[in-house]
Design an enzyme around this catalytic site. Structure first.
Site, PDB file in Angstrom:
ATOM      1  N   SER A  91      37.254  41.630  48.881  1.00 56.80           N
ATOM      2  CA  SER A  91      37.077  40.915  47.617  1.00 56.80           C
ATOM      3  C   SER A  91      38.312  40.139  47.193  1.00 56.80           C
ATOM      4  O   SER A  91      38.295  39.449  46.177  1.00 56.80           O
ATOM      5  CB  SER A  91      36.716  41.917  46.513  1.00 56.80           C
ATOM      6  OG  SER A  91      37.829  42.717  46.179  1.00 56.80           O
ATOM      7  N   THR A 245      37.652  41.721  42.668  1.00 59.96           N
ATOM      8  CA  THR A 245      38.834  41.034  42.142  1.00 59.96           C
ATOM      9  C   THR A 245      39.823  42.123  41.795  1.00 59.96           C
ATOM     10  O   THR A 245      39.450  43.286  41.678  1.00 59.96           O
ATOM     11  CB  THR A 245      38.439  40.290  40.838  1.00 59.96           C
ATOM     12  OG1 THR A 245      37.509  39.274  41.161  1.00 59.96           O
ATOM     13  CG2 THR A 245      39.617  39.669  40.118  1.00 59.96           C
ATOM     14  N   THR A 263      41.677  36.931  43.377  1.00 62.36           N
ATOM     15  CA  THR A 263      40.325  37.206  43.902  1.00 62.36           C
ATOM     16  C   THR A 263      39.943  36.269  45.029  1.00 62.36           C
ATOM     17  O   THR A 263      40.523  35.175  45.159  1.00 62.36           O
ATOM     18  CB  THR A 263      39.275  37.028  42.767  1.00 62.36           C
ATOM     19  OG1 THR A 263      38.013  37.515  43.205  1.00 62.36           O
ATOM     20  CG2 THR A 263      39.115  35.565  42.369  1.00 62.36           C
ATOM     21  N   ARG A 273      33.507  26.319  44.250  1.00 66.21           N
ATOM     22  CA  ARG A 273      33.229  27.112  43.040  1.00 66.21           C
ATOM     23  C   ARG A 273      34.488  27.872  42.624  1.00 66.21           C
ATOM     24  O   ARG A 273      35.127  28.543  43.429  1.00 66.21           O
ATOM     25  CB  ARG A 273      32.089  28.102  43.306  1.00 66.21           C
ATOM     26  CG  ARG A 273      31.750  29.026  42.124  1.00 66.21           C
ATOM     27  CD  ARG A 273      32.487  30.351  42.183  1.00 66.21           C
ATOM     28  NE  ARG A 273      32.041  31.293  41.163  1.00 66.21           N
ATOM     29  CZ  ARG A 273      32.634  32.444  40.889  1.00 66.21           C
ATOM     30  NH1 ARG A 273      33.705  32.807  41.565  1.00 66.21           N
ATOM     31  NH2 ARG A 273      32.173  33.245  39.952  1.00 66.21           N
ATOM     32  N   VAL A 274      34.834  27.769  41.373  1.00 65.44           N
ATOM     33  CA  VAL A 274      35.953  28.536  40.840  1.00 65.44           C
ATOM     34  C   VAL A 274      35.410  29.401  39.714  1.00 65.44           C
ATOM     35  O   VAL A 274      34.684  28.913  38.846  1.00 65.44           O
ATOM     36  CB  VAL A 274      37.060  27.584  40.326  1.00 65.44           C
ATOM     37  CG1 VAL A 274      38.100  28.350  39.549  1.00 65.44           C
ATOM     38  CG2 VAL A 274      37.710  26.862  41.497  1.00 65.44           C
ATOM     39  N   THR A 296      37.382  41.545  35.530  1.00 70.22           N
ATOM     40  CA  THR A 296      36.701  41.462  36.820  1.00 70.22           C
ATOM     41  C   THR A 296      35.208  41.504  36.523  1.00 70.22           C
ATOM     42  O   THR A 296      34.775  42.143  35.567  1.00 70.22           O
ATOM     43  CB  THR A 296      37.063  42.630  37.764  1.00 70.22           C
ATOM     44  OG1 THR A 296      36.683  43.861  37.161  1.00 70.22           O
ATOM     45  CG2 THR A 296      38.550  42.673  38.066  1.00 70.22           C
ATOM     46  N   GLY A 297      34.425  40.834  37.339  1.00 71.71           N
ATOM     47  CA  GLY A 297      32.981  40.837  37.123  1.00 71.71           C
ATOM     48  C   GLY A 297      32.411  39.438  37.146  1.00 71.71           C
ATOM     49  O   GLY A 297      32.944  38.554  37.826  1.00 71.71           O
TER      50      GLY A 297
END
Ligand code: ASP
Length: 417
Positions: A91, A245, A263, A273-274, A296-297
């Site tokens: 990750s 992350t 991450t 994609r960011v 994180t998530g």
């Protein structure tokens, strides 16, 4: 990340849905004020590190560095560099699961409280320690954020080596995903789209569908040379692309604070994609006068509420760390008008540290499945793992939507629990 999140939701989410009307969400935290908000009682704050669960192995050494006078941001980097360097943490950094084209793209940002500086990089390829590159941005430039090719060239210019970040294992998982799951990717409509609908009922019995799909994938994993012990884990990553992350916030005894987040983002994301992680105010925010927070998530959801900044501002206005985090989570829920059909595909964990050493870990849901709660790591003299306080009772579900996995299949696999 485990398969049984989804069937638990049947009961837990239904329980939570009752009484939901927009912002009036039933919360676990409302009923249960956790023990996480205790400030230090001595004059000077206790040096404290708070981070995501995958930092655990690196915190003890980082804490010793902090206690010996190490800088707060350098302490945070010592923690997050661990998963960045670990090829088995898929990750973050080396070995991160790639985008849909099989390329690892990394994001990171940091804030250094004592000097009130910030740095960020997004969509970086071939450079492993993007946490350190984000610090280099403020050390060597007048900018705050660099992205893509420019960020890579900058990193090389200041001495970071270019290296291949796609491990053999991550490449094989990506191949498996390409072959069998590429029609269930991150192209729209997303759950925020008014045209999105939950999946229709299947004509075949669900157990049969799952058995076919899992066995098919497992066989292909074997054909691709994925080692037997990891085949079911690979299948799981393909069916439910994981997020992952690490964030770390740090306080020293002088009251100085820093925060850092790094991450590889969502597995199999669209190139370019960011997420929230490199966005100052979303993935990380530190204000030397108040505190530090990180996330994180579900990155897309966190950007929309500027989560880390929201939390720090909440604390500035007097909220305790847990309350401040809960408020940001409520804003995420509010963005879906409390619609549990959608919210169950969203999850978020916030790590919150106030300037006096009071801290909290909060999450949207209790975890991924029963027995697998969201946890975070704290060191304030004693290293420990704590369970995050959830806003909602129950467990989140992996995206993309899929019918529940039959019990007997779950029982037969170490990973399908
Ligand atoms: N927040 C990260 C992102 O959206 C993923 C994660 O934390 O798991 O890129």
């Amino acid at each position: 990340m485990t398969f049984s999140r989804r069937d638990f939701v049947k009961t837990s989410v239904l329980g939570a849905v009752a009484g939901v009307g927009g912002s009036a969400l039933p919360t676990k935290a409302d009923a249960d004020d956790g023990p996480q908000n205790q400030p230090s009682r001595s004059g000077a704050p206790k040096p404290t590190i708070i981070c995501a669960h995958n930092g655990y192995a690196y915190v003890e050494a980082a804490y010793a560095f902090l206690k010996s006078g190490g800088d707060t941001l350098d302490t945070g980097i010592r923690v997050v560099k661990g998963p960045e360097d670990d090829p088995n943490d898929d990750s973050v950094g080396l070995g991160g699961l790639p985008n849909e084209e099989g390329v690892v793209e990394l994001d990171a940002c940091c804030m250094h409280g004592p000097t009130r500086r910030a740095g960020a990089v997004g969509g970086v390829r071939d450079i492993k320690n993007v946490s350190m590159v984000s610090k280099a941005v403020f050390e060597h430039t007048g900018h705050v954020m660099l992205v893509g090719e420019g960020a890579e060239r900058f990193a090389v210019a200041v001495g970071f080596p270019r290296e291949n970040l796609l491990t053999d294992r991550s490449r094989k998982i990506w191949l498996l995903w390409k072959e069998f799951n590429s029609d269930r990717d991150w192209w729209g409509p997303g759950i925020a789209d008014p045209h999105w609908h939950p999946p229709a009922e299947q004509s075949k019995p669900q157990a049969e569908l799952w058995r076919d799909r899992i066995e098919h994938l497992r066989q292909r994993a074997a054909d691709l040379g994925i080692e037997p012990d990891f085949q079911m884990a690979a299948v799981q990553r393909v069916l439910f692309p994981p997020t992952g992350t690490i964030h770390c916030s740090v306080l020293n005894e002088k009251g100085e604070m820093s925060g850092i987040t790094t991450t590889s983002g969502l597995a199999f994301k669209l190139p370019g994609r960011v997420g929230d992680s490199p966005i100052i105010a979303a993935g990380c925010y530190t204000d030397q006068d108040v505190g530090s927070a990180g996330a994180t998530g579900s990155g897309e959801e966190n950007i929309k509420v500027a989560g880390a900044h929201t939390i720090v501002e909440n604390m500035r206005h007097g909220m305790a760390p847990q309350e401040a985090g809960m408020d940001a989570l409520k804003r995420i829920a509010r963005n879906y008008n409390g619609d549990m059909t959608k919210l169950r595909y969203v999850d978020m964990t916030y790590y919150v540290l106030r300037k006096d050493g009071a801290y909290a870990g909060v999450s949207l849901w209790e975890g991924y499945s029963e027995g697998h709660p969201h946890t975070f790591v704290v060191h304030d003299g004693t290293l420990r793992s704590e369970v995050a306080t959830p806003l909602l009772k129950g467990y989140s579900q992996e995206w993309p939507p899929f019918p529940p996995i039959p019990e007997d299949l779950k029982k037969n696999s170490e990973y399908l629990k």
